[in-house]
Design a protein around this motif. Structure first.
Motif, PDB file in Angstrom:
ATOM      1  N   ASN A  84     -21.239 -10.818 -12.787  1.00  0.00           N
ATOM      2  CA  ASN A  84     -21.299 -12.279 -12.693  1.00  0.00           C
ATOM      3  C   ASN A  84     -22.494 -12.839 -13.465  1.00  0.00           C
ATOM      4  O   ASN A  84     -22.355 -13.791 -14.238  1.00  0.00           O
ATOM      5  CB  ASN A  84     -21.362 -12.735 -11.231  1.00  0.00           C
ATOM      6  N   MET A  85     -23.674 -12.250 -13.248  1.00  0.00           N
ATOM      7  CA  MET A  85     -24.869 -12.752 -13.935  1.00  0.00           C
ATOM      8  C   MET A  85     -24.798 -12.510 -15.443  1.00  0.00           C
ATOM      9  O   MET A  85     -25.248 -13.343 -16.239  1.00  0.00           O
ATOM     10  CB  MET A  85     -26.132 -12.129 -13.336  1.00  0.00           C
ATOM     11  N   SER A  86     -24.224 -11.372 -15.845  1.00  0.00           N
ATOM     12  CA  SER A  86     -24.082 -11.077 -17.272  1.00  0.00           C
ATOM     13  C   SER A  86     -23.147 -12.076 -17.942  1.00  0.00           C
ATOM     14  O   SER A  86     -23.419 -12.550 -19.053  1.00  0.00           O
ATOM     15  CB  SER A  86     -23.564  -9.653 -17.481  1.00  0.00           C
ATOM     16  N   GLU A  87     -22.054 -12.397 -17.280  1.00  0.00           N
ATOM     17  CA  GLU A  87     -21.110 -13.368 -17.825  1.00  0.00           C
ATOM     18  C   GLU A  87     -21.765 -14.741 -17.966  1.00  0.00           C
ATOM     19  O   GLU A  87     -21.630 -15.407 -18.997  1.00  0.00           O
ATOM     20  CB  GLU A  87     -19.871 -13.464 -16.934  1.00  0.00           C
ATOM     21  N   GLN A  88     -22.504 -15.162 -16.945  1.00  0.00           N
ATOM     22  CA  GLN A  88     -23.193 -16.455 -17.003  1.00  0.00           C
ATOM     23  C   GLN A  88     -24.211 -16.479 -18.140  1.00  0.00           C
ATOM     24  O   GLN A  88     -24.289 -17.458 -18.899  1.00  0.00           O
ATOM     25  CB  GLN A  88     -23.885 -16.754 -15.677  1.00  0.00           C
ATOM     26  N   GLN A  89     -24.996 -15.415 -18.275  1.00  0.00           N
ATOM     27  CA  GLN A  89     -26.007 -15.329 -19.325  1.00  0.00           C
ATOM     28  C   GLN A  89     -25.349 -15.394 -20.705  1.00  0.00           C
ATOM     29  O   GLN A  89     -25.800 -16.113 -21.589  1.00  0.00           O
ATOM     30  CB  GLN A  89     -26.811 -14.030 -19.183  1.00  0.00           C
ATOM     31  N   PHE A  90     -24.297 -14.626 -20.902  1.00  0.00           N
ATOM     32  CA  PHE A  90     -23.591 -14.599 -22.179  1.00  0.00           C
ATOM     33  C   PHE A  90     -23.036 -15.983 -22.511  1.00  0.00           C
ATOM     34  O   PHE A  90     -23.206 -16.476 -23.633  1.00  0.00           O
ATOM     35  CB  PHE A  90     -22.461 -13.567 -22.139  1.00  0.00           C
ATOM     36  N   ASN A  91     -22.359 -16.612 -21.542  1.00  0.00           N
ATOM     37  CA  ASN A  91     -21.758 -17.924 -21.787  1.00  0.00           C
ATOM     38  C   ASN A  91     -22.812 -18.990 -22.088  1.00  0.00           C
ATOM     39  O   ASN A  91     -22.567 -19.892 -22.882  1.00  0.00           O
ATOM     40  CB  ASN A  91     -20.873 -18.338 -20.618  1.00  0.00           C
ATOM     41  N   GLN A  92     -23.987 -18.877 -21.471  1.00  0.00           N
ATOM     42  CA  GLN A  92     -25.081 -19.803 -21.782  1.00  0.00           C
ATOM     43  C   GLN A  92     -25.616 -19.556 -23.186  1.00  0.00           C
ATOM     44  O   GLN A  92     -25.907 -20.493 -23.922  1.00  0.00           O
ATOM     45  CB  GLN A  92     -26.229 -19.638 -20.786  1.00  0.00           C
ATOM     46  N   GLN A  93     -25.770 -18.297 -23.542  1.00  0.00           N
ATOM     47  CA  GLN A  93     -26.318 -17.935 -24.847  1.00  0.00           C
ATOM     48  C   GLN A  93     -25.411 -18.411 -25.980  1.00  0.00           C
ATOM     49  O   GLN A  93     -25.888 -18.833 -27.025  1.00  0.00           O
ATOM     50  CB  GLN A  93     -26.517 -16.422 -24.925  1.00  0.00           C
ATOM     51  N   TYR A  94     -24.110 -18.327 -25.793  1.00  0.00           N
ATOM     52  CA  TYR A  94     -23.153 -18.663 -26.843  1.00  0.00           C
ATOM     53  C   TYR A  94     -22.337 -19.915 -26.525  1.00  0.00           C
ATOM     54  O   TYR A  94     -21.213 -20.055 -27.006  1.00  0.00           O
ATOM     55  CB  TYR A  94     -22.210 -17.479 -27.087  1.00  0.00           C
ATOM     56  N   VAL A  95     -22.901 -20.832 -25.739  1.00  0.00           N
ATOM     57  CA  VAL A  95     -22.178 -22.035 -25.331  1.00  0.00           C
ATOM     58  C   VAL A  95     -21.653 -22.779 -26.571  1.00  0.00           C
ATOM     59  O   VAL A  95     -22.359 -22.946 -27.558  1.00  0.00           O
ATOM     60  CB  VAL A  95     -23.055 -22.951 -24.446  1.00  0.00           C
ATOM     61  N   GLY A  96     -20.389 -23.143 -26.512  1.00  0.00           N
ATOM     62  CA  GLY A  96     -19.762 -23.857 -27.616  1.00  0.00           C
ATOM     63  C   GLY A  96     -19.252 -22.961 -28.726  1.00  0.00           C
ATOM     64  O   GLY A  96     -18.580 -23.430 -29.635  1.00  0.00           O
ATOM     65  N   LEU A  97     -19.569 -21.677 -28.674  1.00  0.00           N
ATOM     66  CA  LEU A  97     -19.144 -20.761 -29.726  1.00  0.00           C
ATOM     67  C   LEU A  97     -18.233 -19.655 -29.191  1.00  0.00           C
ATOM     68  O   LEU A  97     -17.191 -19.383 -29.762  1.00  0.00           O
ATOM     69  CB  LEU A  97     -20.368 -20.147 -30.408  1.00  0.00           C
ATOM     70  N   PHE A  98     -18.645 -19.019 -28.078  1.00  0.00           N
ATOM     71  CA  PHE A  98     -17.850 -17.955 -27.449  1.00  0.00           C
ATOM     72  C   PHE A  98     -17.769 -18.184 -25.948  1.00  0.00           C
ATOM     73  O   PHE A  98     -18.671 -18.754 -25.344  1.00  0.00           O
ATOM     74  CB  PHE A  98     -18.491 -16.573 -27.661  1.00  0.00           C
ATOM     75  N   THR A  99     -16.709 -17.670 -25.352  1.00  0.00           N
ATOM     76  CA  THR A  99     -16.559 -17.625 -23.902  1.00  0.00           C
ATOM     77  C   THR A  99     -16.155 -16.211 -23.521  1.00  0.00           C
ATOM     78  O   THR A  99     -15.196 -15.664 -24.085  1.00  0.00           O
ATOM     79  CB  THR A  99     -15.487 -18.616 -23.412  1.00  0.00           C
ATOM     80  N   ALA A 100     -16.871 -15.632 -22.570  1.00  0.00           N
ATOM     81  CA  ALA A 100     -16.569 -14.275 -22.106  1.00  0.00           C
ATOM     82  C   ALA A 100     -15.200 -14.249 -21.440  1.00  0.00           C
ATOM     83  O   ALA A 100     -14.887 -15.111 -20.625  1.00  0.00           O
ATOM     84  CB  ALA A 100     -17.637 -13.795 -21.140  1.00  0.00           C
ATOM     85  N   THR A 101     -14.402 -13.250 -21.815  1.00  0.00           N
ATOM     86  CA  THR A 101     -13.077 -13.081 -21.207  1.00  0.00           C
ATOM     87  C   THR A 101     -13.021 -11.826 -20.346  1.00  0.00           C
ATOM     88  O   THR A 101     -12.203 -11.735 -19.436  1.00  0.00           O
ATOM     89  CB  THR A 101     -11.977 -12.995 -22.281  1.00  0.00           C
ATOM     90  N   GLN A 102     -13.882 -10.849 -20.633  1.00  0.00           N
ATOM     91  CA  GLN A 102     -13.917  -9.615 -19.854  1.00  0.00           C
ATOM     92  C   GLN A 102     -15.340  -9.073 -19.903  1.00  0.00           C
ATOM     93  O   GLN A 102     -15.929  -8.952 -20.977  1.00  0.00           O
ATOM     94  CB  GLN A 102     -12.948  -8.588 -20.429  1.00  0.00           C
ATOM     95  N   VAL A 103     -15.879  -8.736 -18.733  1.00  0.00           N
ATOM     96  CA  VAL A 103     -17.241  -8.211 -18.628  1.00  0.00           C
ATOM     97  C   VAL A 103     -17.171  -6.888 -17.879  1.00  0.00           C
ATOM     98  O   VAL A 103     -16.632  -6.823 -16.779  1.00  0.00           O
ATOM     99  CB  VAL A 103     -18.165  -9.201 -17.877  1.00  0.00           C
ATOM    100  N   GLN A 104     -17.720  -5.848 -18.494  1.00  0.00           N
ATOM    101  CA  GLN A 104     -17.643  -4.512 -17.905  1.00  0.00           C
ATOM    102  C   GLN A 104     -19.015  -3.836 -17.972  1.00  0.00           C
ATOM    103  O   GLN A 104     -19.641  -3.816 -19.020  1.00  0.00           O
ATOM    104  CB  GLN A 104     -16.625  -3.690 -18.674  1.00  0.00           C
ATOM    105  N   LYS A 105     -19.430  -3.268 -16.857  1.00  0.00           N
ATOM    106  CA  LYS A 105     -20.655  -2.475 -16.831  1.00  0.00           C
ATOM    107  C   LYS A 105     -20.293  -1.062 -17.277  1.00  0.00           C
ATOM    108  O   LYS A 105     -19.481  -0.391 -16.656  1.00  0.00           O
ATOM    109  CB  LYS A 105     -21.256  -2.452 -15.430  1.00  0.00           C
TER     110      LYS A 105
END
Length: 149
Positions: free
Chosen positions: A32-53
């Motif tokens: 959950n935190m990784s997805e939020q961090q990624f989506n914040q980092q790439y806001v407007g450019l990418f959206t996470a669709t699958q996050v796997q540890k």
């Protein structure tokens, strides 16, 4: 009798987990935190669709590193994103220049992509244990990963 035994066992487990402490974040929290961090980092450019540890390890009692694979869909191409930034009247000239430099670096480090394309990202995130639980502190660079924190 059966319910009181189950209640006693549940209370004992809860008490014991408090005594021993949780020494790493849960996989669900990491995702959950990784997805939020990624989506914040790439806001407007990418959206996470699958996050796997993929893997994780404790650096010490308060630091945990999670190695992640994140699949993301491009919301727009880099050129479309750059055009949007340049047309954004709420940004100052300095902010536009800073974003342009960041976009240049992004273009150099990523393959060409168009709106709707799916890309895979490998990320290492540092989680720290705080008084309020585990928090994602930052994304690690290769230099950070080789040094002990």
């Amino acid at each position: 009798m059966r319910y009181s035994l189950l209640g006693f066992l549940a209370a004992t487990m809860l008490l014991l987990s408090g005594c021993f402490g949780i020494n790493q974040p849960t996989d669900e929290a990491i995702q959950n935190m990784s997805e939020q961090q990624f989506n914040q980092q790439y806001v407007g450019l990418f959206t996470a669709t699958q996050v796997q540890k993929d893997n994780g390890y404790k650096q010490n009692d308060t630091h945990y590193v999670a190695e992640m694979t994140i699949k993301a869909r491009a919301e727009r191409s880099v050129d479309e994103y750059a055009r949007q930034i340049m047309e954004d009247s709420s940004l100052t000239a300095f902010e536009k220049m800073s974003q342009t430099v960041n976009l240049g670096l992004l273009k150099m480090t990523m393959p060409e992509f168009q709106t709707g394309d799916e890309l895979e990202f490998k990320k290492d995130y540092l989680f720290i244990k705080t008084d309020k639980g585990w928090l994602l502190k930052k994304e690690l660079t290769p230099d950070d990963s080789s040094n002990s924190i």
